[in-house]
Scaffold this motif. Structure first.
Motif, mmCIF file in Angstrom:
data_model
loop_
_atom_site.group_PDB
_atom_site.id
_atom_site.type_symbol
_atom_site.label_atom_id
_atom_site.label_comp_id
_atom_site.label_asym_id
_atom_site.label_seq_id
_atom_site.Cartn_x
_atom_site.Cartn_y
_atom_site.Cartn_z
ATOM 1 N N PRO A 43 0.796 -1.244 0.000
ATOM 2 C CA PRO A 43 0.000 0.000 0.000
ATOM 3 C C PRO A 43 0.825 1.290 0.000
ATOM 4 C CG PRO A 43 0.016 -0.939 2.191
ATOM 5 C CD PRO A 43 0.727 -1.929 1.310
ATOM 6 N N ILE A 44 1.589 1.493 -1.080
ATOM 7 C CA ILE A 44 2.292 2.761 -1.226
ATOM 8 C C ILE A 44 1.288 3.828 -1.661
ATOM 9 C CG2 ILE A 44 4.470 1.640 -1.783
ATOM 10 C CD1 ILE A 44 3.921 2.370 -4.738
ATOM 11 N N GLY A 45 1.688 5.071 -1.604
ATOM 12 C CA GLY A 45 0.814 6.157 -2.043
ATOM 13 C C GLY A 45 1.261 7.473 -1.448
ATOM 14 N N GLU A 46 0.707 8.546 -1.990
ATOM 15 C CA GLU A 46 0.987 9.867 -1.422
ATOM 16 C C GLU A 46 0.300 9.993 -0.068
ATOM 17 O OE1 GLU A 46 1.854 13.398 -4.304
ATOM 18 O OE2 GLU A 46 -0.065 12.512 -4.868
ATOM 19 N N THR A 47 0.782 10.927 0.738
ATOM 20 C CA THR A 47 0.175 11.182 2.041
ATOM 21 C C THR A 47 -0.437 12.570 2.033
ATOM 22 O OG1 THR A 47 1.611 9.688 3.267
ATOM 23 C CG2 THR A 47 0.677 11.518 4.494
ATOM 24 N N GLN A 48 -1.722 12.645 2.357
ATOM 25 C CA GLN A 48 -2.403 13.937 2.365
ATOM 26 C C GLN A 48 -1.819 14.838 3.455
ATOM 27 O OE1 GLN A 48 -6.487 12.451 2.615
ATOM 28 N NE2 GLN A 48 -6.792 13.032 0.479
ATOM 29 N N SER A 49 -1.963 16.138 3.234
ATOM 30 C CA SER A 49 -1.255 17.123 4.063
ATOM 31 C C SER A 49 -1.648 17.081 5.538
ATOM 32 C CB SER A 49 -1.494 18.531 3.511
ATOM 33 O OG SER A 49 -2.888 18.823 3.492
ATOM 34 N N TRP A 50 -2.834 16.580 5.871
ATOM 35 C CA TRP A 50 -3.296 16.589 7.262
ATOM 36 C C TRP A 50 -2.718 15.440 8.083
ATOM 37 C CZ3 TRP A 50 -5.955 12.191 8.695
ATOM 38 C CH2 TRP A 50 -6.492 11.407 7.661
#
Length: 332
Positions: free
Chosen positions: A83-90
């Motif tokens: 489960p790779i992926g970008e991380t949202q800013s919050w």
């Protein structure tokens, strides 16, 4: 331990040199069904090749008896469906995590084919391509007959581009899954000891190795989705006791698993992800066991993604935990 198939790349395109295609380079450039893979090497594909497809094809095209190439980094983790992926800013501020060294470059890194070499260094004219020296861990057969790096090695290579919680989610997945590469090949169980032994082959002072080791210390087994990981980390960040993950219960003699459970207080959280609202059968199958679990005395809160990121909705389920488990150590 769940069996999880590696990513399907579709039908493998034919790959040949321009001479073997029997056409000049200028002719191939004008043909929309031909894709340039490396200098003088073309793949027949009516659609542009994805970074994963390019990585798999380049691995086979460039490998020799001396270089032992493999697909690595984010490409390998994606091929193995971790489960790779970008991380949202919050997320990082909420969890108190510092951003990864190159976390802002995640998308660029994911879109660039990444190979590692062990033995003789490869020199190539393949356009955009990352090359990393391998530590010589085991490699595995992947889609289209390519070789894929050992998951721990790929995770160390990818660590600078991933947030802390994404690293933890990947280790959760390694501890909880048996990855099926094809019908005959299943990756071994990755226990904490197996992962730690693999990390011993890397420089102990490497920032990437330290980040993966920290993720291993925070990881749990029996975790089926990254959203369960994030929900757990939010609860722990606010000082609630560690939950049991995918806890086995038998209301009315039926067997079910609760995503996050605190058995002493009969408190549970169920996370409903994308599959539950996209498929009616999943939605219906989920509601029945939840009602049985509630009827047997459990207090169950059902969450969706918005309950994690929206502050007011997040406070609602954190207050639910506070009522059942006692006051948190951190305000929310």
């Amino acid at each position: 331990m769940k069996r999880v198939p590696a990513l399907d790349l579709g039908e493998r395109p034919a790959v040949k040199s321009f001479a073997d295609w029997g056409r000049r380079n200028e002719q191939l450039v004008r043909d929309p069904a031909m894709q340039l893979l490396a200098r003088g090497v073309w793949a027949q594909s009516s659609e542009p090749l994805s970074p994963l497809q390019r990585a798999a094809l380049l691995q086979q095209h460039l490998r020799t008896r001396d270089n032992h190439l493999r697909v690595t980094g984010l490409n390998a983790l994606e091929l193995l469906d971790l489960p790779i992926g970008e991380t949202q800013s919050w997320v990082n501020p909420l969890l108190g995590h510092r951003a990864g060294e190159r976390e802002s470059e995640f998308e660029t890194a994911k879109l660039t084919p990444h190979l590692s070499w062990h033995g003789t260094r490869v020199r190539t004219f393949a356009g955009q391509l990352r090359m990393t020296k391998s530590r010589g861990l085991s490699r595995y057969y992947g889609p289209w007959g390519c070789f894929v790096a050992h998951p721990v090695e790929a995770l160390v290579v990818a660590a600078p581009y991933l947030s802390v919680w994404r690293l933890i989610a990947c280790v959760d997945a390694l501890l909880s899954r048996r990855i099926v590469v094809d019908e005959k090949v299943t990756l071994r169980d990755f226990t904490a000891d197996v992962i730690e032994d693999a990390l011993e082959l890397f420089p102990p002072t490497s920032p990437s190795v330290r980040r993966v080791r920290a993720a291993l210390r925070a990881a749990y087994d029996q975790v089926w989705s990254p959203s369960e990981t994030l929900t757990r980390l939010i609860a722990l960040r606010h000082g609630f006791p560690p939950p049991r993950t995918n806890y086995h219960v038998t209301p009315q003699g039926r067997h079910f698993y609760i995503d996050l459970a605190w058995p002493d207080s009969m408190t549970a959280i169920e996370y409903n992800g994308e599959v539950h609202y996209k498929k009616r059968s999943h939605y219906e199958d989920e509601n029945y066991p939840i009602q049985l679990i509630r009827d047997s005395g459990w207090d169950v809160q059902v969450l969706v993604w918005r309950d994690l990121w929206e502050p007011e909705r997040r406070r609602t389920w954190l207050n639910f935990l506070a009522r059942n488990l006692g006051p948190p150590t951190r305000k929310f």
